[in-house]
Design an enzyme around this catalytic site. Structure first.
Site, PDB file in Angstrom:
ATOM      1  N   ASP A  32       3.961  -1.748   4.435  1.00 37.88           N
ATOM      2  CA  ASP A  32       4.815  -1.406   3.303  1.00 37.88           C
ATOM      3  C   ASP A  32       6.136  -2.136   3.535  1.00 37.88           C
ATOM      4  OD1 ASP A  32       5.888  -0.136   1.017  1.00 37.88           O
ATOM      5  OD2 ASP A  32       6.778   1.426   2.280  1.00 37.88           O
ATOM      6  N   GLU A  39       1.420  -4.071   0.098  1.00 35.76           N
ATOM      7  CA  GLU A  39       1.733  -3.712  -1.287  1.00 35.76           C
ATOM      8  C   GLU A  39       2.174  -4.951  -2.051  1.00 35.76           C
ATOM      9  OE1 GLU A  39       4.505  -0.624  -3.839  1.00 35.76           O
ATOM     10  OE2 GLU A  39       4.211  -0.270  -1.705  1.00 35.76           O
ATOM     11  N   ASP A  56       7.881   5.868   5.003  1.00 37.87           N
ATOM     12  CA  ASP A  56       7.523   4.444   5.095  1.00 37.87           C
ATOM     13  C   ASP A  56       6.280   4.245   5.969  1.00 37.87           C
ATOM     14  OD1 ASP A  56       9.740   3.056   3.598  1.00 37.87           O
ATOM     15  OD2 ASP A  56      10.905   4.223   5.030  1.00 37.87           O
TER      16      ASP A  56
END
Length: 167
Positions: free
Chosen positions: A7, A66, A138
């Protein structure tokens, strides 16, 4: 299959590594790369270096990250894109294939709805990986990305096998 989920962020980059057969997944490692307030090029270098070290230590076979999303703040979107680029380059340079998923696809795969909020993602990551205690958002996102790839990749493989049998 060992999967690295990333991420990306310009301040904090979430990392999650799982082992999965597409149906059952096991937590291997997770952390956050905290980038602080250094000059931006230094932070990008740290993302690259840390991911390179993690790949050497844990030997993932695939990486999921992502995909870019649109933001109201162009400067933030550009920085996020550059952080993604540093993570992707570190991974590709180690010979690990990269797969990209939108935030909506990740939430759909992990929670069952594309509009899920962060707390729902955290909760499902903990359940799916049988993790105890609090998990940083996160880090949970990095693990969610890896889980998404495990689930989507396994489903694609089963579909391809079924289609091949049908001729």
């Amino acid at each position: 299959m060992r999967i690295l989920g990333i991420d990306p962020g310009s301040r904090i980059t979430g990392i999650g590594i799982i082992e999965s057969d597409g149906r059952h997944s096991k937590h291997v490692f997770s952390t956050c790369i905290r980038l602080g307030n250094a000059d931006f090029p230094i932070r990008l270098g740290k993302i690259y270096q840390e991911i390179e070290l993690i790949i050497h230590e844990f030997q993932p076979q695939q990486m999921a990250i992502e995909d870019v999303f649109l933001s109201n703040n162009p400067s933030s979107a550009l920085k996020l894109g550059q952080a993604r680029g540093a993570a992707i380059c570190a991974t590709v340079m180690q010979g690990v294939p990269v797969f990209e998923y939108s935030a909506r696809e990740i939430k759909q795969a992990v929670v069952g709805k594309g509009g899920a909020d962060k707390s729902q993602v955290q909760h499902m990551v903990k359940l799916l990986l049988n993790l105890q205690g609090k998990i940083q958002s996160d880090t949970a996102d990095g693990l969610a990305i890896a889980l998404s790839h495990a689930h989507v990749g396994a489903t694609k493989s089963r579909l391809q096998e079924a289609l091949a049998k049908q001729g």
